[in-house]
Design an enzyme around this catalytic site. Structure first.
Site, short mmCIF file in Angstrom:
data_model
loop_
_atom_site.label_atom_id
_atom_site.label_comp_id
_atom_site.label_asym_id
_atom_site.label_seq_id
_atom_site.Cartn_x
_atom_site.Cartn_y
_atom_site.Cartn_z
N HIS A 134 -26.16 74.95 -118.04
CA HIS A 134 -26.38 75.08 -119.48
C HIS A 134 -27.76 74.54 -119.87
CE1 HIS A 134 -21.75 74.57 -119.75
NE2 HIS A 134 -21.99 75.82 -120.09
N LYS A 138 -7.55 76.93 -126.64
CA LYS A 138 -7.93 76.31 -125.37
C LYS A 138 -7.64 74.81 -125.47
CE LYS A 138 -11.81 79.19 -123.78
NZ LYS A 138 -13.24 79.18 -123.43
N ARG A 191 -24.85 84.50 -115.07
CA ARG A 191 -24.85 83.95 -113.72
C ARG A 191 -24.79 85.06 -112.69
NH1 ARG A 191 -20.46 79.75 -115.57
NH2 ARG A 191 -20.22 81.53 -116.92
N SER A 235 -18.49 74.85 -115.89
CA SER A 235 -17.81 73.60 -116.27
C SER A 235 -16.50 73.46 -115.51
CB SER A 235 -17.54 73.60 -117.78
OG SER A 235 -18.74 73.68 -118.50
P1 ADP Z 1 -17.74 80.02 -122.59
O1 ADP Z 1 -16.47 79.24 -122.78
O2 ADP Z 1 -18.16 80.85 -123.75
O3 ADP Z 1 -17.86 80.74 -121.26
P2 ADP Z 1 -19.51 78.06 -121.48
O4 ADP Z 1 -19.68 76.69 -122.03
O5 ADP Z 1 -18.85 78.16 -120.18
O6 ADP Z 1 -18.83 78.90 -122.60
O7 ADP Z 1 -20.91 78.79 -121.35
C1 ADP Z 1 -21.76 79.07 -122.43
C2 ADP Z 1 -22.85 80.01 -121.97
O8 ADP Z 1 -23.59 79.42 -120.91
C3 ADP Z 1 -22.37 81.36 -121.44
O9 ADP Z 1 -23.30 82.35 -121.83
C4 ADP Z 1 -22.40 81.17 -119.95
O10 ADP Z 1 -22.59 82.41 -119.28
C5 ADP Z 1 -23.63 80.29 -119.81
N1 ADP Z 1 -23.62 79.51 -118.57
C6 ADP Z 1 -22.68 78.65 -118.14
N2 ADP Z 1 -23.00 78.12 -116.94
C7 ADP Z 1 -24.19 78.68 -116.60
C8 ADP Z 1 -25.04 78.58 -115.45
N3 ADP Z 1 -24.72 77.83 -114.40
N4 ADP Z 1 -26.18 79.31 -115.46
C9 ADP Z 1 -26.48 80.11 -116.50
N5 ADP Z 1 -25.72 80.26 -117.59
C10 ADP Z 1 -24.58 79.56 -117.64
#
Ligand code: ADP
Length: 155
Positions: A16, A40, A89, A127
């Site tokens: 992130h 969630k 990703r 996460s």
């Molecule tokens: P959600 O619950 O909407 O998936 P996240 O907190 O997991 O929310 O992710 C928010 C954003 O960050 C999403 O666009 C996700 O694709 C991106 N993201 C999460 N991890 C990574 C990573 N390792 N590299 C690039 N983008 C990421």
């Protein structure tokens, strides 16, 4: 340009932060939107997720952290943002992300989505993965900043 970066951030990872740092260079103002979704059950409370994001982005003067409920597009509009930032990703992200972006665009054509592709070293990172590795007491120092690793250890 004013943008939002929405997500669960449960908790924030280096993946992130990579997107946040790169997006913050491109836009004038970036608002990280922590989604509060009652369906969630996150590991970290909204306050904890906001705190970890604020601490890990405090070196970026044009980045703010807020929480929101409901539709992302409404959060963007209420904050005067014309751009939604998302991270990609792998190919598996592509299908859902495209669907979300197209839905948002059909709801409000003034707001666009901009994608940043992940840096290779974070391509596997989510996460969920971090929480799983941390649950077994393994080293997560390459996945999250120290303050997040400490918060996970406390949990
Ligand atoms: P959600 O619950 O909407 O998936 P996240 O907190 O997991 O929310 O992710 C928010 C954003 O960050 C999403 O666009 C996700 O694709 C991106 N993201 C999460 N991890 C990574 C990573 N390792 N590299 C690039 N983008 C990421």
């Amino acid at each position: 340009m004013k943008a939002i970066y929405p997500g669960s951030f449960d908790p924030v990872t280096y993946g992130h932060l990579d997107i946040i740092e790169r997006a913050a260079k491109v836009v004038d103002e970036l608002i990280i939107g922590v989604l509060v979704n009652n369906a969630k059950s996150p590991l970290f409370t909204r306050e904890e997720r906001v705190h970890l994001l604020e601490e890990t982005t405090k070196h970026l003067p044009n980045v703010k952290v807020k929480t929101f409920e409901g539709l992302t597009i409404d959060f963007a509009k209420n904050n005067g943002a014309n751009l939604i930032i998302r991270g990609l990703r792998a190919v598996t992200d592509f299908e859902t992300e495209m669907q979300i972006a197209q839905t948002n665009h059909s709801l409000n054509a003034d707001i666009d989505t901009m994608f940043f592709t992940t840096s290779l070293e974070y391509a596997f990172l989510s996460s969920t993965i971090v929480k799983e590795v941390a649950a077994y007491g393994s080293d997560i120092s390459k996945m999250v900043p120290p303050i997040v690793a400490e918060a996970l250890a406390d949990k």
